[in-house]
Write a protein that holds these residues in place. Structure first.
Motif, mmCIF file in Angstrom:
data_model
loop_
_atom_site.group_PDB
_atom_site.id
_atom_site.type_symbol
_atom_site.label_atom_id
_atom_site.label_comp_id
_atom_site.label_asym_id
_atom_site.label_seq_id
_atom_site.Cartn_x
_atom_site.Cartn_y
_atom_site.Cartn_z
ATOM 1 N N ASP A 1 0.805 -1.162 -0.045
ATOM 2 C CA ASP A 1 -0.055 -0.019 0.017
ATOM 3 C C ASP A 1 0.940 1.292 -0.154
ATOM 4 O OD1 ASP A 1 -2.430 -1.565 0.062
ATOM 5 O OD2 ASP A 1 -2.863 -1.300 2.062
ATOM 6 N N CYS A 2 1.855 1.349 -0.710
ATOM 7 C CA CYS A 2 2.579 2.558 -1.097
ATOM 8 C C CYS A 2 1.897 3.738 -1.574
ATOM 9 C CB CYS A 2 3.900 2.282 -1.920
ATOM 10 S SG CYS A 2 4.981 1.033 -1.203
ATOM 11 N N THR A 3 2.188 4.778 -1.165
ATOM 12 C CA THR A 3 1.568 6.147 -1.555
ATOM 13 C C THR A 3 2.590 6.845 -2.477
ATOM 14 O OG1 THR A 3 2.119 7.163 0.357
ATOM 15 C CG2 THR A 3 -0.238 6.117 0.131
ATOM 16 N N VAL A 4 3.718 6.804 -1.936
ATOM 17 C CA VAL A 4 4.789 7.552 -2.858
ATOM 18 C C VAL A 4 6.001 6.460 -3.341
ATOM 19 C CG1 VAL A 4 6.558 9.231 -2.683
ATOM 20 C CG2 VAL A 4 4.553 9.618 -1.604
ATOM 21 N N LEU A 5 6.381 6.865 -4.646
ATOM 22 C CA LEU A 5 7.574 5.731 -4.968
ATOM 23 C C LEU A 5 8.634 6.625 -5.615
ATOM 24 C CD1 LEU A 5 5.700 2.799 -6.898
ATOM 25 C CD2 LEU A 5 6.859 2.850 -4.725
ATOM 26 N N ALA A 6 9.912 6.705 -5.393
ATOM 27 C CA ALA A 6 10.974 7.443 -5.752
ATOM 28 C C ALA A 6 12.174 6.590 -5.805
ATOM 29 C CB ALA A 6 11.064 8.635 -4.846
ATOM 30 N N MET A 7 13.151 6.969 -6.577
ATOM 31 C CA MET A 7 14.484 6.449 -6.804
ATOM 32 C C MET A 7 15.457 7.335 -6.061
ATOM 33 S SD MET A 7 14.780 3.650 -8.213
ATOM 34 C CE MET A 7 14.039 2.324 -9.268
ATOM 35 N N GLN B 1 12.708 4.108 -3.134
ATOM 36 C CA GLN B 1 12.342 4.633 -1.827
ATOM 37 C C GLN B 1 10.798 4.370 -1.942
ATOM 38 O OE1 GLN B 1 13.695 8.590 -2.006
ATOM 39 N NE2 GLN B 1 15.605 7.754 -0.755
ATOM 40 N N GLN B 2 9.933 3.497 -0.753
ATOM 41 C CA GLN B 2 8.586 2.974 -0.917
ATOM 42 C C GLN B 2 8.026 3.554 0.388
ATOM 43 O OE1 GLN B 2 9.096 -1.316 -1.613
ATOM 44 N NE2 GLN B 2 11.038 -0.627 -1.434
ATOM 45 N N THR B 3 7.106 4.831 0.248
ATOM 46 C CA THR B 3 6.650 5.495 1.297
ATOM 47 C C THR B 3 5.039 5.162 1.605
ATOM 48 O OG1 THR B 3 8.010 7.109 0.857
ATOM 49 C CG2 THR B 3 6.001 7.817 2.268
ATOM 50 N N THR C 1 9.437 5.629 5.011
ATOM 51 C CA THR C 1 9.841 5.372 3.713
ATOM 52 C C THR C 1 10.709 4.378 4.016
ATOM 53 O OG1 THR C 1 9.967 7.705 2.915
ATOM 54 C CG2 THR C 1 11.375 6.269 1.834
ATOM 55 N N ILE C 2 10.497 3.199 3.297
ATOM 56 C CA ILE C 2 11.146 1.885 3.407
ATOM 57 C C ILE C 2 12.129 1.509 2.077
ATOM 58 C CG2 ILE C 2 10.944 -0.733 3.783
ATOM 59 C CD1 ILE C 2 7.884 0.399 4.651
ATOM 60 N N VAL C 3 13.365 0.935 2.397
ATOM 61 C CA VAL C 3 14.023 0.577 1.172
ATOM 62 C C VAL C 3 14.562 -1.058 1.572
ATOM 63 C CG1 VAL C 3 15.057 2.730 0.738
ATOM 64 C CG2 VAL C 3 16.136 1.293 2.368
ATOM 65 N N CYS C 4 15.081 -1.521 0.583
ATOM 66 C CA CYS C 4 15.258 -3.009 0.670
ATOM 67 C C CYS C 4 16.720 -3.133 -0.082
ATOM 68 C CB CYS C 4 14.301 -3.866 -0.525
ATOM 69 S SG CYS C 4 14.768 -5.823 -0.282
ATOM 70 N N PRO C 5 17.761 -2.828 0.680
ATOM 71 C CA PRO C 5 18.952 -2.382 0.114
ATOM 72 C C PRO C 5 19.963 -3.949 -0.115
ATOM 73 C CG PRO C 5 19.192 -2.163 2.459
ATOM 74 C CD PRO C 5 17.754 -2.515 2.071
ATOM 75 N N ALA C 6 19.235 -4.968 0.382
ATOM 76 C CA ALA C 6 20.229 -6.189 0.515
ATOM 77 C C ALA C 6 19.522 -7.293 -0.385
ATOM 78 C CB ALA C 6 20.447 -6.819 1.821
ATOM 79 N N HIS C 7 18.549 -7.137 -0.806
ATOM 80 C CA HIS C 7 17.903 -8.120 -1.698
ATOM 81 C C HIS C 7 16.928 -7.777 -2.768
ATOM 82 C CE1 HIS C 7 18.243 -10.968 1.518
ATOM 83 N NE2 HIS C 7 18.280 -10.313 2.458
#
Length: 399
Positions: free
Chosen positions: A195-201, A209-211, A222-228
């Motif tokens: 249920d993201c409302t904002v997506l950015a690089m 960047q998943q907000t 804002t959530i990131v997935c750096p290792a997978h």
């Protein structure tokens, strides 16, 4: 390999880990004169037993993250294009393509649409996806994909992801998308933000960047997935505006297959539509009311204004909880996300979760007595005043 390990040299058989385990995955067993903790298949690796152990005899080993070279081998953004019962691509897929096109341009990578449909599908859907911004479309036509079976689709998407290695996969947060995306994430051992409302690089790291609203909508995380990889997110319909179709765009249509060993485990005997009523998510014009309208009787004024401009009526969560309107009218993160051409907001303060649901609106007119109301931050036209008086004046002007 991931797993929970118990060091028997350290274990004293105290049983604290057994009491701490909410999954009943641990038990004490005798081996000779000593007791030891033993883990079973019900373990969910929550770590409660690790914290409870007084002698540090329990540890959890997790699968290692991919190294930098491995992560760099993933490239490109994918959008899963869900089709409806009639075989047409759903609107949320085009909304995602619009935002993904911008992200792909920033990232300098290819944008791919992924579509699975029945054996009788045509190229019309693929052409529409190219016109909406896709550089290429991966098409699989198979009778096993004729209905939304999340397990079958998950096997197919995972097969494609392992073969082509995208760095991002986006899904619409439809009922099916919410069932499908977690299944893909588990199989690919990667993360998923719902249920993201904002997506950015991020321009420095290249991470997505998943907000989304968190803690009951009281703040944005804002959530990131750096290792997978791939990085994955679902987005509710109506969050982004769908781009205008550009029929002059060209793109590659590639036909792929589903492994012959994949077989549906569910057989559908019959199905019935949930309802036939019009959803406010489809409205081009919308009047949304909040607690600022004062009382339930003032809903009549809002309805008259909605009728005058050919709009549907929506509301905020407190009005549904108070019983003034039913849930299908609720606009926001916990209701319906909308993207009308015109949205008139009456007496809405503008909580985070509500603003998250109107981000796709093209023009917002907000009326509120509080000049500092957050709704004004999302409004194109702002009126500070009594919303009922303003609504009545608008009705008179439109008569």
């Amino acid at each position: 390999m991931s797993g929970l390990t118990i060091d028997r040299e350290r274990c004293i058989g105290c049983g604290r880990c057994v009491k701490a385990c909410a999954s009943s995955a641990l038990k004490l067993v005798w081996e000779g004169p000593r007791k030891f903790a033993q883990v079973g298949d019900a373990c969910v690796f929550c770590g409660s037993c690790v914290d409870a152990c007084p002698v540090d005899a329990i540890s959890i080993a997790k699968d290692g993250a991919a190294d930098a070279q491995e992560l760099a081998s993933y490239r490109g953004i994918w959008v899963f294009a869900q089709v409806d019962a009639a075989g047409h691509v759903m609107d949320v897929a085009f909304e995602l393509l619009g935002r993904a096109r911008q992200l792909a341009d920033e990232r300098g990578c290819t944008l791919t649409a992924l579509i699975g449909e029945g054996a009788d599908g045509t190229d019309e859907n693929a052409r529409r996806l190219v016109a909406a911004g896709a550089d290429e479309v991966l098409v699989c036509r198979d009778a096993r994909l004729a209905r939304p079976d999340a397990e079958v689709f998950a096997h197919w998407i995972c097969e494609m992801a392992r073969a082509f290695r995208p760095e991002v996969i986006l899904y619409g947060a439809t009922a099916f998308g919410r069932e499908l995306a977690p299944g893909v994430a588990v199989r690919l051992k990667t993360g998923l933000t719902a249920d993201c409302t904002v997506l950015a690089m991020d321009p420095e790291t290249g991470l997505l960047q998943q907000t989304r609203p968190a803690f009951g909508g009281n703040l944005m995380a804002t959530i990131v997935c750096p290792a997978h990889r791939p990085q994955m997110a679902t987005v509710r319909p109506g969050i982004f505006a769908a781009p205008a179709a550009d029929e002059t765009r060209t793109g590659e249509i590639r036909y792929v297959t589903l492994d012959a060993s994949v077989a549906p485990r569910v057989r559908v005997l019959d199905s019935e539509p949930v309802g036939t009523g019009r959803s406010i998510a489809d409205a081009e014009r919308l009047v949304v009311v909040g607690r600022g309208i004062g009382s339930k009787k003032n809903l009549a004024v809002a309805r008259r204004l909605a009728d005058a401009i050919g709009a549907e009526l929506g509301c905020t969560r407190p009005l549904v909880e108070a019983g003034w309107l039913e849930y299908p009218h609720q606009v926001g993160q916990t209701g319906v996300s909308v993207a009308p051409k015109l949205l008139v907001s009456l007496g809405v303060s503008g909580a985070i979760q509500h603003l998250a649901g109107i981000g796709g609106a093209q023009t917002v007119i907000a009326v509120n007595e509080d000049a500092e109301a957050p709704i004004f931050g999302a409004a194109h036209y702002k009126v500070v005043g009594d919303c009922i008086q303003v609504a009545e004046a608008l009705i008179d002007a439109l008569a």
